[in-house]
Design a protein around this motif. Structure first.
Motif, PDB file in Angstrom:
ATOM      1  N   LEU A   1      17.292  -1.119   3.473  1.00  0.00           N
ATOM      2  CA  LEU A   1      17.334  -0.585   2.108  1.00  0.00           C
ATOM      3  C   LEU A   1      17.452  -1.694   1.066  1.00  0.00           C
ATOM      4  CD1 LEU A   1      19.642   2.550   2.475  1.00  0.00           C
ATOM      5  CD2 LEU A   1      17.185   2.509   2.065  1.00  0.00           C
ATOM      6  N   SER A   2      18.134  -2.789   1.425  1.00  0.00           N
ATOM      7  CA  SER A   2      18.289  -3.882   0.470  1.00  0.00           C
ATOM      8  C   SER A   2      16.938  -4.438   0.044  1.00  0.00           C
ATOM      9  CB  SER A   2      19.155  -4.994   1.073  1.00  0.00           C
ATOM     10  OG  SER A   2      18.684  -5.344   2.365  1.00  0.00           O
ATOM     11  N   THR A   3      15.980  -4.455   0.947  1.00  0.00           N
ATOM     12  CA  THR A   3      14.621  -4.882   0.601  1.00  0.00           C
ATOM     13  C   THR A   3      13.895  -3.782  -0.154  1.00  0.00           C
ATOM     14  OG1 THR A   3      14.383  -6.494   2.400  1.00  0.00           O
ATOM     15  CG2 THR A   3      12.368  -5.473   1.595  1.00  0.00           C
ATOM     16  N   TYR A   4      14.073  -2.542   0.285  1.00  0.00           N
ATOM     17  CA  TYR A   4      13.411  -1.404  -0.375  1.00  0.00           C
ATOM     18  C   TYR A   4      13.775  -1.323  -1.851  1.00  0.00           C
ATOM     19  CZ  TYR A   4      12.448   3.442  -1.690  1.00  0.00           C
ATOM     20  OH  TYR A   4      12.016   4.576  -2.344  1.00  0.00           O
ATOM     21  N   PHE A   5      15.077  -1.574  -2.174  1.00  0.00           N
ATOM     22  CA  PHE A   5      15.534  -1.491  -3.560  1.00  0.00           C
ATOM     23  C   PHE A   5      14.705  -2.359  -4.503  1.00  0.00           C
ATOM     24  CE2 PHE A   5      20.055  -0.777  -1.760  1.00  0.00           C
ATOM     25  CZ  PHE A   5      19.833   0.577  -1.684  1.00  0.00           C
ATOM     26  N   ALA A   6      14.223  -3.480  -4.008  1.00  0.00           N
ATOM     27  CA  ALA A   6      13.587  -4.477  -4.878  1.00  0.00           C
ATOM     28  C   ALA A   6      12.067  -4.560  -4.707  1.00  0.00           C
ATOM     29  CB  ALA A   6      14.213  -5.842  -4.632  1.00  0.00           C
ATOM     30  N   LEU A   7      11.482  -3.603  -4.005  1.00  0.00           N
ATOM     31  CA  LEU A   7      10.032  -3.637  -3.834  1.00  0.00           C
ATOM     32  C   LEU A   7       9.325  -3.437  -5.175  1.00  0.00           C
ATOM     33  CD1 LEU A   7       9.550  -1.482  -0.605  1.00  0.00           C
ATOM     34  CD2 LEU A   7       9.306  -3.974  -0.816  1.00  0.00           C
ATOM     35  N   PRO A   8       8.190  -4.088  -5.364  1.00  0.00           N
ATOM     36  CA  PRO A   8       7.411  -3.867  -6.588  1.00  0.00           C
ATOM     37  C   PRO A   8       6.668  -2.539  -6.519  1.00  0.00           C
ATOM     38  CG  PRO A   8       6.232  -5.339  -5.113  1.00  0.00           C
ATOM     39  CD  PRO A   8       7.571  -5.078  -4.471  1.00  0.00           C
ATOM     40  N   ASP A   9       5.901  -2.226  -7.549  1.00  0.00           N
ATOM     41  CA  ASP A   9       5.090  -1.007  -7.553  1.00  0.00           C
ATOM     42  C   ASP A   9       3.984  -1.101  -6.510  1.00  0.00           C
ATOM     43  OD1 ASP A   9       6.597   0.046  -9.644  1.00  0.00           O
ATOM     44  OD2 ASP A   9       5.276  -0.840 -11.170  1.00  0.00           O
TER      45      ASP A   9
ATOM     46  N   ILE B   1       0.821  -1.219   0.000  1.00  0.00           N
ATOM     47  CA  ILE B   1       0.000   0.000   0.000  1.00  0.00           C
ATOM     48  C   ILE B   1       0.852   1.264   0.000  1.00  0.00           C
ATOM     49  CG2 ILE B   1      -1.787   1.283   1.238  1.00  0.00           C
ATOM     50  CD1 ILE B   1      -2.692  -1.334  -0.071  1.00  0.00           C
ATOM     51  N   THR B   2       1.851   1.298   0.863  1.00  0.00           N
ATOM     52  CA  THR B   2       2.777   2.437   0.886  1.00  0.00           C
ATOM     53  C   THR B   2       4.188   1.903   1.054  1.00  0.00           C
ATOM     54  OG1 THR B   2       2.746   2.775   3.297  1.00  0.00           O
ATOM     55  CG2 THR B   2       1.043   3.898   2.008  1.00  0.00           C
ATOM     56  N   LYS B   3       5.175   2.697   0.599  1.00  0.00           N
ATOM     57  CA  LYS B   3       6.560   2.286   0.802  1.00  0.00           C
ATOM     58  C   LYS B   3       7.448   3.509   0.972  1.00  0.00           C
ATOM     59  CE  LYS B   3       7.551   1.771  -4.195  1.00  0.00           C
ATOM     60  NZ  LYS B   3       8.100   0.864  -5.229  1.00  0.00           N
ATOM     61  N   SER B   4       8.468   3.355   1.814  1.00  0.00           N
ATOM     62  CA  SER B   4       9.499   4.374   2.006  1.00  0.00           C
ATOM     63  C   SER B   4      10.790   3.605   2.243  1.00  0.00           C
ATOM     64  CB  SER B   4       9.162   5.254   3.219  1.00  0.00           C
ATOM     65  OG  SER B   4       9.460   4.576   4.417  1.00  0.00           O
ATOM     66  N   PRO B   5      11.939   4.294   2.278  1.00  0.00           N
ATOM     67  CA  PRO B   5      13.198   3.577   2.492  1.00  0.00           C
ATOM     68  C   PRO B   5      13.295   2.838   3.821  1.00  0.00           C
ATOM     69  CG  PRO B   5      13.635   5.718   1.525  1.00  0.00           C
ATOM     70  CD  PRO B   5      12.187   5.704   1.905  1.00  0.00           C
ATOM     71  N   THR B   6      12.411   3.144   4.763  1.00  0.00           N
ATOM     72  CA  THR B   6      12.511   2.493   6.079  1.00  0.00           C
ATOM     73  C   THR B   6      11.295   1.652   6.457  1.00  0.00           C
ATOM     74  OG1 THR B   6      11.683   4.526   7.101  1.00  0.00           O
ATOM     75  CG2 THR B   6      14.081   4.217   7.035  1.00  0.00           C
TER      76      THR B   6
ATOM     77  N   ILE C   1       7.166  -0.017   5.189  1.00  0.00           N
ATOM     78  CA  ILE C   1       6.094  -0.213   4.225  1.00  0.00           C
ATOM     79  C   ILE C   1       4.818  -0.519   5.001  1.00  0.00           C
ATOM     80  CG2 ILE C   1       7.663  -1.186   2.491  1.00  0.00           C
ATOM     81  CD1 ILE C   1       6.275  -3.938   3.115  1.00  0.00           C
ATOM     82  N   ILE C   2       3.694  -0.417   4.311  1.00  0.00           N
ATOM     83  CA  ILE C   2       2.439  -0.921   4.856  1.00  0.00           C
ATOM     84  C   ILE C   2       1.933  -1.979   3.894  1.00  0.00           C
ATOM     85  CG2 ILE C   2       0.039  -0.415   5.433  1.00  0.00           C
ATOM     86  CD1 ILE C   2       0.909   2.322   6.383  1.00  0.00           C
ATOM     87  N   LEU C   3       1.691  -3.168   4.434  1.00  0.00           N
ATOM     88  CA  LEU C   3       1.231  -4.300   3.643  1.00  0.00           C
ATOM     89  C   LEU C   3      -0.205  -4.621   4.050  1.00  0.00           C
ATOM     90  CD1 LEU C   3       2.515  -6.278   1.532  1.00  0.00           C
ATOM     91  CD2 LEU C   3       2.878  -7.861   3.442  1.00  0.00           C
ATOM     92  N   ASP C   4      -1.114  -4.584   3.067  1.00  0.00           N
ATOM     93  CA  ASP C   4      -2.522  -4.891   3.310  1.00  0.00           C
ATOM     94  C   ASP C   4      -2.721  -6.402   3.173  1.00  0.00           C
ATOM     95  OD1 ASP C   4      -5.282  -5.383   3.112  1.00  0.00           O
ATOM     96  OD2 ASP C   4      -5.669  -3.410   2.266  1.00  0.00           O
ATOM     97  N   VAL C   5      -3.007  -7.043   4.293  1.00  0.00           N
ATOM     98  CA  VAL C   5      -3.245  -8.490   4.294  1.00  0.00           C
ATOM     99  C   VAL C   5      -4.706  -8.731   4.665  1.00  0.00           C
ATOM    100  CG1 VAL C   5      -2.568 -10.728   5.227  1.00  0.00           C
ATOM    101  CG2 VAL C   5      -0.858  -8.915   4.975  1.00  0.00           C
ATOM    102  N   GLN C   6      -5.519  -8.980   3.658  1.00  0.00           N
ATOM    103  CA  GLN C   6      -6.950  -9.240   3.846  1.00  0.00           C
ATOM    104  C   GLN C   6      -7.628  -8.145   4.671  1.00  0.00           C
ATOM    105  OE1 GLN C   6      -7.111 -13.251   5.431  1.00  0.00           O
ATOM    106  NE2 GLN C   6      -6.852 -14.170   3.410  1.00  0.00           N
ATOM    107  N   GLY C   7      -7.321  -6.907   4.302  1.00  0.00           N
ATOM    108  CA  GLY C   7      -7.983  -5.774   4.938  1.00  0.00           C
ATOM    109  C   GLY C   7      -7.303  -5.229   6.175  1.00  0.00           C
ATOM    110  N   VAL C   8      -6.249  -5.890   6.625  1.00  0.00           N
ATOM    111  CA  VAL C   8      -5.494  -5.409   7.783  1.00  0.00           C
ATOM    112  C   VAL C   8      -4.157  -4.846   7.297  1.00  0.00           C
ATOM    113  CG1 VAL C   8      -4.416  -6.009   9.987  1.00  0.00           C
ATOM    114  CG2 VAL C   8      -6.544  -7.128   9.288  1.00  0.00           C
TER     115      VAL C   8
END
Length: 200
Positions: free
Chosen positions: A32-40, A10-15, A17-24
Motif C-alpha cells: 500500500l505504501s507504493t500504491y499511495f504514491a502511484l501517478p495517474d 496501465i492499471t492499478k489497484s491496492p495490491t 499494477i500492470i506496467l507497460d514496458v515497450q509493449g509488454v
C-alpha cells in the motif's frame, strides 16, 4: 533477474499494477505504501523490482523506494513469511514503524498485521533485530491528494484486499472519517482503520 522496470502505468489497484514496458505488460505486486504514491494511469513509472521464482510461477514485486525493497527481502528471509505476508507487513507498517517495532520488541504492533500472530511477531523481532539497523527509511514517498469520497473508497478496497470483511471495513472507515474534523490522507486513514480493526 529483473531488478528495475520503467514504463507506462496501465492499471492499478491496492495490491497490483500492470506496467507497460515497450509493449509488454508486467503484472507487479505492490504494498500500500507504493500504491499511495502511484501517478495517474498512462503516466510514466519506475519501480524497484524483486523477482520471485517459484516452481509454478514467476512473480514480480515492486517498490518505489529501496528501503521498502530491502525490508521486503528481510521479511521473506524469515521461515514461513512469503511474499503476500511480507507485503501485508509493509502495507500495515511503514519502514520506520517496522524498524522501531523490531528494535523495541513491540510484538503487539507486529501482531497487528493481518496474518501475523504473537508467536510469529516474536520470531520476526528476534530474527530481524540485528538486520534492521542497515535499513534507511528516510526516502519517504509522498501521498497523492485525492477527493474525500475517493479516499474512503480506496481505503475500503485496500483493507478488503488485506483480508478484512467488507462490512467491518466499511463501518470502520465511515466511523473514522466521521470522527475526524478534517479529511485524513489515504495512508493515515488506512493505518488508523488497521489499528482499530486489530483490536476487534
Amino acid at each position: 533477474m529483473i531488478a528495475k522496470l520503467t514504463g507506462q502505468l496501465i492499471t492499478k489497484s491496492p495490491t497490483t499494477i500492470i506496467l507497460d514496458v515497450q509493449g509488454v505488460g508486467y503484472e507487479i505486486f505492490i504494498p500500500l505504501s507504493t500504491y499511495f504514491a502511484l501517478p495517474d494511469l498512462q503516466a510514466a513509472l519506475s519501480l524497484n523490482i524483486l523477482t520471485h521464482v517459484r516452481e509454478d510461477a514467476i512473480q514480480l514485486f515492486g517498490f518505489l523506494t529501496i528501503p521498502e525493497k530491502e525490508a521486503f527481502v528481510m521479511l521473506t528471509g524469515i521461515s514461513g513469511v512469503g511474499g503476500k505476508l511480507a507485503l501485508s507487513v509493509l502495507s500495515t507498517l511503514s519502514v520506520s514503524d517496522l524498524i522501531t517495532a523490531i528494535q523495541t520488541d513491540d510484538t503487539d504492533k507486529l501482531a497487528s498485521v493481518p496474518g501475523i500472530g504473537k508467536k510469529s511477531a516474536s520470531r520476526m523481532a528476534l530474527e530481524l533485530k540485528d538486520k534492521v539497523a542497515r535499513l534507511n527509511p528516510d526516502s519517504a514517498v509522498p501521498t497523492q491528494a485525492t477527493l474525500p469520497d475517493q479516499i474512503q473508497d480506496d481505503a475500503v478496497s485496500a483493507l478488503v484486499n488485506l483480508g478484512y470483511r467488507p462490512r467491518d471495513v466499511k463501518d470502520m472507515v465511515t466511523k473514522i472519517s466521521r470522527d475526524q474534523p478534517n479529511s485524513l490522507p489515504l495512508d493515515d486513514l488506512i493505518r488508523e482503520a488497521l489499528k482499530q480493526l486489530s483490536k476487534h
